[in-house]
Design a protein around this motif. Sequence first.
Motif, PDB file in Angstrom:
ATOM      1  N   ALA A  30       0.829  -1.204   0.000  1.00  0.00           N
ATOM      2  CA  ALA A  30       0.000   0.000   0.000  1.00  0.00           C
ATOM      3  C   ALA A  30       0.864   1.255   0.000  1.00  0.00           C
ATOM      4  N   ILE A  31       1.921   1.254   0.802  1.00  0.00           N
ATOM      5  CA  ILE A  31       2.820   2.414   0.833  1.00  0.00           C
ATOM      6  C   ILE A  31       3.399   2.669  -0.552  1.00  0.00           C
ATOM      7  N   HIS A  32       3.917   1.618  -1.187  1.00  0.00           N
ATOM      8  CA  HIS A  32       4.492   1.782  -2.526  1.00  0.00           C
ATOM      9  C   HIS A  32       3.450   2.273  -3.526  1.00  0.00           C
ATOM     10  N   LEU A  33       2.258   1.714  -3.457  1.00  0.00           N
ATOM     11  CA  LEU A  33       1.215   2.083  -4.411  1.00  0.00           C
ATOM     12  C   LEU A  33       0.682   3.492  -4.171  1.00  0.00           C
ATOM     13  N   GLN A  53      -3.894   8.804   3.219  1.00  0.00           N
ATOM     14  CA  GLN A  53      -3.777   7.378   3.530  1.00  0.00           C
ATOM     15  C   GLN A  53      -2.336   7.027   3.912  1.00  0.00           C
ATOM     16  N   PHE A  54      -1.384   7.574   3.172  1.00  0.00           N
ATOM     17  CA  PHE A  54       0.038   7.340   3.441  1.00  0.00           C
ATOM     18  C   PHE A  54       0.388   7.820   4.851  1.00  0.00           C
ATOM     19  N   GLN A  55      -0.054   9.024   5.197  1.00  0.00           N
ATOM     20  CA  GLN A  55       0.220   9.564   6.531  1.00  0.00           C
ATOM     21  C   GLN A  55      -0.437   8.715   7.615  1.00  0.00           C
ATOM     22  N   ASN A  56      -1.621   8.215   7.365  1.00  0.00           N
ATOM     23  CA  ASN A  56      -2.285   7.340   8.334  1.00  0.00           C
ATOM     24  C   ASN A  56      -1.492   6.055   8.560  1.00  0.00           C
ATOM     25  N   ILE A  57      -0.959   5.495   7.485  1.00  0.00           N
ATOM     26  CA  ILE A  57      -0.152   4.285   7.630  1.00  0.00           C
ATOM     27  C   ILE A  57       1.104   4.590   8.440  1.00  0.00           C
ATOM     28  N   VAL A  58       1.768   5.691   8.108  1.00  0.00           N
ATOM     29  CA  VAL A  58       2.984   6.065   8.845  1.00  0.00           C
ATOM     30  C   VAL A  58       2.678   6.198  10.334  1.00  0.00           C
TER      31      VAL A  58
END
Length: 83
Positions: A30-33, A53-58
């Motif tokens: 997901a991060i890569h995509l 979404q990226f920030q939420n994952i981080v």
Amino acid sequence: MVELGATGEAARDYAEAYEARYSRRDLASAIHLYRKSMVSHPISPEAGHAVAQFQNIVRSVVPARDLPDAKAELALACLERAT
């Protein structure tokens, strides 16, 4: 004017990242995509969603106590590249 093909591609890229995160629970993919989506379609609405979404994952993966050090290292690396 936004080209409809680009909009459709941005939506597909974002959907692929979203599926990796929520359906497959594959955060690395997901991060890569999401990164791919942000770079490939920087002015699309999907890019803004991908950033969130990226920030939420981080935030869910990186301990809060480690974020300041990681940001400092990144800033220093950027400064070194600029000189």
